[in-house]
Each structure stands twice: as C-alpha cells, then as structure tokens.
Design an enzyme around this catalytic site. Structure first.
Site, PDB file in Angstrom:
ATOM      1  N   HIS A  37       0.842  -1.208   0.000  1.00 17.63           N
ATOM      2  CA  HIS A  37       0.000   0.000   0.000  1.00 17.63           C
ATOM      3  C   HIS A  37       0.874   1.255   0.000  1.00 17.63           C
ATOM      4  CE1 HIS A  37      -2.827  -2.874   2.153  1.00 17.63           C
ATOM      5  NE2 HIS A  37      -3.586  -2.453   1.151  1.00 17.63           N
ATOM      6  N   GLN A  61     -18.210  -6.566  -0.488  1.00 16.58           N
ATOM      7  CA  GLN A  61     -17.357  -7.419  -1.326  1.00 16.58           C
ATOM      8  C   GLN A  61     -16.970  -8.725  -0.643  1.00 16.58           C
ATOM      9  OE1 GLN A  61     -14.255  -4.186  -1.483  1.00 16.58           O
ATOM     10  NE2 GLN A  61     -12.847  -5.897  -1.528  1.00 16.58           N
ATOM     11  N   GLU A 148      -1.185  -4.351  -8.668  1.00 16.66           N
ATOM     12  CA  GLU A 148      -1.299  -5.415  -9.685  1.00 16.66           C
ATOM     13  C   GLU A 148      -1.440  -6.800  -9.045  1.00 16.66           C
ATOM     14  OE1 GLU A 148       2.123  -4.749 -12.175  1.00 16.66           O
ATOM     15  OE2 GLU A 148       1.172  -3.035 -13.172  1.00 16.66           O
ATOM     16  N   SER A 185       0.329  -8.887   1.574  1.00 15.65           N
ATOM     17  CA  SER A 185      -1.125  -8.895   1.669  1.00 15.65           C
ATOM     18  C   SER A 185      -1.507  -8.740   3.131  1.00 15.65           C
ATOM     19  CB  SER A 185      -1.664 -10.237   1.140  1.00 15.65           C
ATOM     20  OG  SER A 185      -3.003 -10.419   1.565  1.00 15.65           O
TER      21      SER A 185
HETATM   22  O1  PAF Z   1      -8.139  -3.907  -3.071  1.00 12.84           O
HETATM   23  C1  PAF Z   1      -8.782  -3.564  -2.065  1.00 12.84           C
HETATM   24  O2  PAF Z   1      -8.249  -3.359  -0.972  1.00 12.84           O
HETATM   25  C2  PAF Z   1     -10.290  -3.396  -2.181  1.00 12.84           C
HETATM   26  O3  PAF Z   1     -10.845  -4.359  -3.009  1.00 12.84           O
HETATM   27  C3  PAF Z   1     -10.709  -1.984  -2.622  1.00 12.84           C
HETATM   28  C4  PAF Z   1     -10.247  -1.661  -4.017  1.00 12.84           C
HETATM   29  C5  PAF Z   1     -10.140  -0.954  -1.650  1.00 12.84           C
HETATM   30  C6  PAF Z   1     -12.232  -1.867  -2.602  1.00 12.84           C
HETATM   31  O4  PAF Z   1     -12.751  -2.094  -1.338  1.00 12.84           O
END
Ligand code: PAF
Length: 286
Positions: A37, A61, A148, A185
């Site tokens: 990040h 999600q 990516e 991750s």
């Molecule tokens: O990749 C992520 O962390 C999530 O899928 C996102 C793009 C922030 C959407 O909640």
C-alpha cells in the site's frame, strides 16, 4: 494529515483543493496497510498535489462465509504509515456512512468477473465495483491507484471506468514482495509460521511458469499444468485456481501470445492467497 469519517466533511475539503487548482490522487484500501500500500501512496504523492487514502473494510465485497468480521483493522497504525508516505488525508467511514440501511443500488459487470476469483467469490466484484464507484463519486480524483497483485480487480476497474465514462486515470502499481518472494497482503497476518513458509509455493510455482515462457514455451496448458503440479508438492496448499488468460479480457488462452496474465488463488490452511505475473510478448505498455 487529517482523518475524515464523513462524506459531508470530506466534500468541502476536496472542493477547496479544486478551487486552488490542485490535483487529487486516490488510493483505495481496506486498511491494515503494508509496504505494498505504501508504494501506491508514495507513487500517488509523487504524481498529485493532494492524496486521499480511503481506509474502509467494504462489507459488500465479502461473501457470507468470508472473513469480514476477522479482517484485520488498525487505523492508528494505518495513519502512521499514511503520514510517513506523505498522504494528505485518510477517508475512514463507518459502513453506515457508505451504505444506507435500504441501499439497493449496485454496480455490476457481465464479463471479466465470472472467472478466476469470481468463480468462488460470485458477488465479490459487484461489491468492489460498487464501493470503488462510490469512492470515485465522493473523492472525484484525477488519478486512482491499484495494486497489480489483485490483477482481476485492476482489469475490472479499468473496464468499469471505460464503460461508465469516469474521467479518472487508473494507475496499476507493481506487486511488492517480502524478501523471500511472498506477495504482501493484509491476509498474510492470518498465517502461522508453518503456513507462512508453505505460502512461498505460490511465487515459486509462478516463477517456474514464468521461466518456461521466457525459455520459449507458448502452450498455455503446459505452463498451467506445470504450475499446478508444483503447487501440489506443498501439503498445506489447496488450489482454488491456476489460469492463463488474456490480460484485458481475462478469457482463458490456449496459446501464449500478446498480453497474458497467469494468476493463481491457493488456500494455505484456511487462508486464501492470490498471486500472479503478466507477460506482454508484444511489448505493448497498458
Ligand atoms: O483492493 C482492495 O483493498 C479493495 O478491493 C478496494 C479496491 C479498496 C475496494 O474495497
């Protein structure tokens, strides 16, 4: 650096920046930030006057039996990382701020979301497209940054931006790995010591496939099978999928030409990890 929790508070701040003629970059995240990040934020800071990091574990999600409640959260740690990376503001809403109790509008996509991760996570990309659209409307960035590592997500968002005419440039950023090759991750924190070691099989097996292609192999099935066979040598690994697909359409390919994506999802114990590599044999930058 400000932490803003409501849309009402955020909008005038963005409008103020716009009045000053400043450009705005957005880095959407679900928090529990790591060096991957950070690389997105640092890139965004180098390309925009102001950078908003959204830090929101998006409930729509996650599937019913997925890790929404256990997903790691630590806003103080995230704030320290964002500040060090030069972000201007964190948008950290509560779920109720993003979704009204009677919310019934979702953004969905017919193609690109059915295979790969979409096979075992059928509602996942609708949740991603919905929240990313909302963030785009709330933050109105010029550029938005995505890793990516989530290659399918990146392809889906690029397509959504094209199809829905968002005036936003999507910037894909390379996978950041631990020294031993494990893709970074937030879910790596679920792994115990033995699983953490076993997780190396993803990158090792993909590297084997990548080397086959570098050596001239063009049969996608042979590459896929070699990767599968290698992952299966790890007793703690359970394959969800290994696929060789066209990098743009995400349709499986038989022969390795043009731009392809080799992607995998593997359970290490109970933790589902993803990794990939892409190859552009024609050398076309996207
Ligand atoms: O990749 C992520 O962390 C999530 O899928 C996102 C793009 C922030 C959407 O909640």
């Amino acid at each position: 650096m400000q932490i803003v929790k409501t849309i009402e508070e955020l909008r005038p701040i963005i409008k103020g920046w716009r009045k000053e003629g400043l450009s705005v970059g957005l880095v959407p995240t679900m928090g529990y930030l790591h060096e991957g990040h950070k690389s997105l934020i640092v890139k965004a800071v180098s390309e925009n006057d102001k950078v908003v990091v959204s830090d929101f574990v998006n409930p729509t999600q996650f599937g019913a039996n997925e890790d929404l409640s256990s997903y790691p959260r630590d806003i103080d740690r995230d704030a320290t990382l964002c500040e060090a990376a030069g972000a201007s503001l964190i948008f950290h809403p509560e779920p109720e701020e993003m979704y009204a109790p009677d919310n019934c509008t979702f953004v969905d996509m017919n193609k690109l979301t059915k295979g790969l991760c979409g096979k075992t996570r059928p509602s996942h990309f609708s949740g991603v497209c919905t929240v990313v659209s909302k963030l785009f409307h709330i933050v109105t960035p010029d550029l938005a940054y995505f890793g990516e590592k989530d290659a399918q997500q990146l392809a889906v968002i690029r397509r959504m931006v094209r199809d829905m005419n968002f005036d936003i440039k999507i910037v894909g950023c390379p996978i950041v790995r631990e020294e031993d090759g494990l893709a970074m991750s937030s879910r790596n924190t679920y792994l115990n010591q033995e699983e953490r070691q076993a997780a190396l099989i993803l990158h090792k097996s993909l590297t084997l496939g990548e080397n086959m292609i570098k050596a001239g192999e063009r049969d996608a099935i042979k590459v896929k099978n070699a990767i599968i066979k290698n992952i299966q040598t790890e007793p703690l690994a359970q394959i969800d999928y290994v696929e060789v697909v066209d990098a743009e359409t995400l349709e499986p390919v038989e022969s390795i030409e043009n731009s392809i994506l080799v992607a995998t999802a593997v359970y290490i114990g109970k933790t589902r990890l993803i990794d990939n590599f892409s190859k552009d044999l024609e050398g076309n930058g996207r």
